[in-house]
Design an enzyme around this catalytic site. Structure first.
Site, short mmCIF file in Angstrom:
data_model
loop_
_atom_site.label_atom_id
_atom_site.label_comp_id
_atom_site.label_asym_id
_atom_site.label_seq_id
_atom_site.Cartn_x
_atom_site.Cartn_y
_atom_site.Cartn_z
N GLU A 114 0.71 -1.36 -0.23
CA GLU A 114 -0.50 -0.07 -0.17
C GLU A 114 0.83 1.59 -0.17
O GLU A 114 1.68 1.51 0.45
CB GLU A 114 -0.64 -0.17 1.08
CG GLU A 114 -1.52 -1.34 1.39
CD GLU A 114 -2.66 -1.77 0.02
OE1 GLU A 114 -2.95 -1.25 -0.49
OE2 GLU A 114 -3.47 -2.86 -0.11
N GLY A 115 -0.18 2.32 -0.63
CA GLY A 115 0.69 3.32 -0.98
C GLY A 115 1.47 4.71 -0.09
O GLY A 115 0.16 3.99 1.40
N PHE A 116 1.48 5.73 -0.01
CA PHE A 116 1.27 6.66 1.23
C PHE A 116 -0.19 7.36 0.75
O PHE A 116 -0.26 7.19 2.65
CB PHE A 116 1.99 7.99 1.16
CG PHE A 116 2.88 9.02 1.57
CD1 PHE A 116 4.28 8.57 2.94
CD2 PHE A 116 2.02 9.83 1.70
CE1 PHE A 116 3.89 10.11 3.54
CE2 PHE A 116 2.18 11.38 2.33
CZ PHE A 116 3.17 10.90 3.91
N HIS A 162 -2.54 16.67 -11.66
CA HIS A 162 -1.97 15.75 -11.04
C HIS A 162 -2.06 14.16 -12.05
O HIS A 162 -3.93 13.69 -12.52
CB HIS A 162 -2.67 15.08 -10.06
CG HIS A 162 -1.87 13.92 -9.35
ND1 HIS A 162 -2.48 12.90 -9.01
CD2 HIS A 162 -0.39 13.85 -9.47
CE1 HIS A 162 -1.51 11.68 -8.45
NE2 HIS A 162 -0.81 11.94 -9.26
N ARG A 220 -1.08 10.64 -12.68
CA ARG A 220 -0.50 9.90 -12.47
C ARG A 220 -0.32 8.53 -13.19
O ARG A 220 -1.03 8.41 -14.42
CB ARG A 220 -2.05 9.21 -11.52
CG ARG A 220 -1.25 8.16 -10.24
CD ARG A 220 -0.41 7.79 -9.17
NE ARG A 220 -0.05 6.94 -7.73
CZ ARG A 220 0.48 5.84 -8.37
NH1 ARG A 220 1.69 5.74 -9.81
NH2 ARG A 220 0.42 4.75 -7.73
N ASP A 266 3.97 18.85 -3.79
CA ASP A 266 3.48 19.27 -5.47
C ASP A 266 1.62 18.92 -5.03
O ASP A 266 1.23 19.64 -5.76
CB ASP A 266 3.12 17.42 -5.69
CG ASP A 266 4.75 17.52 -6.77
OD1 ASP A 266 5.31 18.74 -7.44
OD2 ASP A 266 5.14 16.18 -8.23
N THR A 291 -5.53 7.70 -4.44
CA THR A 291 -5.88 8.36 -3.87
C THR A 291 -4.66 10.04 -3.65
O THR A 291 -4.93 10.98 -2.81
CB THR A 291 -5.54 7.57 -2.54
OG1 THR A 291 -3.52 6.87 -2.94
CG2 THR A 291 -5.48 6.49 -2.32
N1 LIG Z 1 6.11 13.97 -6.40
C1 LIG Z 1 4.96 13.53 -7.08
N2 LIG Z 1 5.25 11.51 -6.98
C2 LIG Z 1 3.84 11.88 -6.89
C3 LIG Z 1 3.24 12.31 -8.23
N3 LIG Z 1 2.34 10.45 -8.15
C4 LIG Z 1 2.28 10.16 -7.23
N4 LIG Z 1 3.75 9.92 -7.26
C5 LIG Z 1 4.62 8.78 -5.87
O1 LIG Z 1 3.86 7.55 -5.83
C6 LIG Z 1 3.24 7.11 -5.00
C7 LIG Z 1 1.80 6.71 -5.19
O2 LIG Z 1 1.01 7.63 -4.81
P1 LIG Z 1 -0.28 7.09 -3.58
O3 LIG Z 1 -1.35 7.90 -4.21
O4 LIG Z 1 0.45 7.18 -2.24
O5 LIG Z 1 -0.43 5.28 -3.53
P2 LIG Z 1 -1.34 4.60 -3.64
O6 LIG Z 1 -2.03 4.77 -2.36
O7 LIG Z 1 -0.54 3.70 -4.02
O8 LIG Z 1 -2.51 5.68 -4.03
P3 LIG Z 1 -2.27 5.62 -5.93
O9 LIG Z 1 -2.13 6.42 -6.05
O10 LIG Z 1 -4.63 5.46 -5.91
O11 LIG Z 1 -2.04 4.11 -5.84
C8 LIG Z 1 3.11 8.63 -4.54
O12 LIG Z 1 2.73 8.02 -2.53
C9 LIG Z 1 4.59 9.21 -4.55
O13 LIG Z 1 5.05 9.35 -4.17
C10 LIG Z 1 3.20 13.22 -7.82
O14 LIG Z 1 2.29 13.84 -8.82
N5 LIG Z 1 4.09 13.73 -7.37
#
Ligand SMILES: Nc1nc2c(ncn2[C@@H]2O[C@H](COP(=O)(O)OP(=O)(O)OP(=O)(O)O)[C@@H](O)[C@H]2O)c(=O)[nH]1
Ligand SMILES: *[C@@H]1O[C@H](CO)[C@@H](O)[C@H](O)[C@H]1NC(C)=O
Ligand SMILES: *[C@@H]1O[C@H](CO)[C@@H](O)[C@H](O)[C@H]1NC(C)=O
Ligand SMILES: *[C@@H]1O[C@H](CO)[C@@H](O)[C@H](O)[C@H]1NC(C)=O
Length: 433
Positions: A71-73, A296, A298, A375, A392
């Protein structure tokens, strides 16, 4: 990787939780005459003034937790919200403190050569703000306060071996034998050793498996032994979300960037922030935001599966151009996790885009997590925002904008896939005060 807002009723936050770790810790404080204060008597209403100054008997329980590794941040932020609400429930009965699980080993934190484990929450969030909602402490502080790296009870969360009873949804929790062998092993002294956020000296005293299905609050009766059903209000979750104020040093970097490259300041753009989140109550529509479009985009794992709700770069750029025209904005700020190749393509198509690009020294200091927050902060202050479907990362920007007082029309927007038929827009997250 998944999205809590879209999870069906049957699944729950428990799916994202790996472990619950518990420590109850009885601080027995001796009186001047050497007797140990009886906690029960003390709690039952003996006047505190009969205790010598500063000597308070406290029966503290600590709750620690860990999240499934993939799971991501930003999803982990949602898990924090549920755990903080759980601790609020527990605190109605006993003195519980939530210990913040150190950040590290996140799949998305891919910058090479920087050490990204054992990162305290203070690097990303304002601890005093979190504290104003529910008692929390950093892991290292817990080690110091509890007198050693011991965790009394490690509960490995799992499903029920027999699965769902057909057609019947039931919330329940039981100690069961472990379905999979837990990834902790006994050392010579009989303590359990394994991955505790990268703190190798940490030891578990007991490891058991807990089968649970339901919302996080289903665990509360188990933790409290004697209470039955507890309600975990959604209102609490929203209050907890407001307490997740980003660390000041990250907000300052974002603000300086806005001023320098986007001609955006809080006074001018009506996005005044109160350091005390409990006093932050902006009217929807009161925030104007800087004269830029924020995006944003992704990419990475979102495009590998060729999802039909994610646009091609060309499709995204077309949408960006049309939005800039429609919103009469001549600047665009782009937050993205795109790889080098896509980034080059994007730069060719959108030569004037503004991006926050940390130097290596900045990155080493702020880490991937800090850069991502900057960001998000810049996106949160734009006049108009558009994000990526079910990311997310985008959702957290929505919430931040809601807190700042933006008109929902400028916030709940997402890119559509090039051939997407029904492009449903994100749902409105409303705050309650
Ligand atoms: N600096 C930066 N990092 C990003 C960006 N988009 C995604 N990331 C990186 O990729 C990770 C993935 O996105 P998260 O939303 O946190 O991860 P997640 O909880 O798996 O959620 P999803 O986006 O739904 O996959 C983030 O925590 C960042 O480390 C962005 O626009 N800028
Ligand atoms: C470990 O914890 C479980 C669950 O609380 C309990 O049943 C068991 O007796 C404990 N084992 C030891 C050795 O304390
Ligand atoms: C739970 O109830 C039992 C019996 O009523 C009591 O002895 C025990 O102390 C209670 N435990 C807690 C944690 O309140
Ligand atoms: C910055 O914004 C102000 C109005 O908010 C405007 O008058 C000024 O021209 C802008 N400066 C630049 C360099 O765009």
């Amino acid at each position: 990787m998944a999205d809590l807002k879209k999870t069906p009723v049957l699944s729950s936050i428990l799916e994202y939780l790996n472990l619950l770790l518990l420590v109850s810790f009885l601080m027995q404080i001796r009186t001047a005459s050497g007797e140990i204060l009886d906690n029960m008597v003390f709690n039952a209403g003996q006047s505190a003034s009969s205790t010598p100054a500063g000597e308070v008997a406290r029966d503290v329980r600590y709750l620690l937790y860990d999240v499934n590794p993939p799971e991501g941040f930003n999803l982990r932020r949602d898990v924090y919200i549920r755990m903080a609400s759980l601790v609020k429930t527990l605190r109605k009965h006993q003195d519980w403190v939530l210990v913040l699980p150190p950040w590290g080993r996140l799949y998305h934190w891919q910058s090479p050569d920087i050490d990204q484990v054992r990162i305290p929450w203070g690097e990303f969030f304002s601890i005093t703000s979190l504290q104003a909602n529910v008692p929390v402490m950093e892991y290292e502080e817990f080690i110091a306060e509890s007198g050693g790296p011991f965790i009394e009870q490690v509960l490995v969360l799992q499903n029920y071996a027999e699965g769902w009873t057909e057609g019947k949804w039931e919330e329940k929790v039981d100690l069961r034998s472990c379905i999979e062998k837990p990834s902790y092993s006994k050392d010579k002294q009989g303590y359990y050793r394994g991955w505790f956020w990268g703190y190798e000296e940490t030891r578990g005293v007991n490891v058991s498996c807990l089968s649970a299905q339901g919302q996080a609050s289903i665990i509360a009766p188990y933790l409290l032994e004697n209470t039955t059903a507890v309600q975990n209000g959604e209102q609490w979750d929203r209050i907890t979300r407001r307490s997740m104020v980003f660390s000041k040093h990250l907000r300052i970097i974002g603000d300086e960037f806005r001023a320098k490259y986007l001609n955006s300041t809080d006074e001018k753009d009506q996005t005044l922030y109160n350091e005390d989140w409990t006093r932050m109550k902006a009217k929807p529509g009161s925030a104007k935001g800087g004269a830029y479009l924020a995006v944003h985009l992704r990419r990475k794992d979102f495009i590998w599966g060729h999802r039909d709700d994610v646009p091609s770069l060309k499709g995204a750029v077309k949408k960006i151009r049309s939005l800039m025209k429609k919103q009469k904005l001549d600047r665009v700020f782009v937050a993205t996790d795109a790889d080098e190749e896509e980034l080059e393509q994007l730069k060719r198509m959108l030569p004037n885009m503004v991006r926050y690009e940390p130097t290596w020294e900045d990155l080493e200091l702020l880490k991937d997590g800090g850069v991502a927050i900057i960001d998000q902060w810049i996106c949160a202050h734009a006049r108009y925002f558009i994000g990526t479907s079910v990311s997310t990362f985008s959702f957290r920007i929505h919430e931040e904008r809601e807190i700042l007082g933006f008109d929902p029309k400028t916030t709940y927007n997402r890119f559509c896939g090039d051939d997407e038929q029904e492009c449903e827009q994100p749902t409105h997250w409303k705050i309650v005060y």
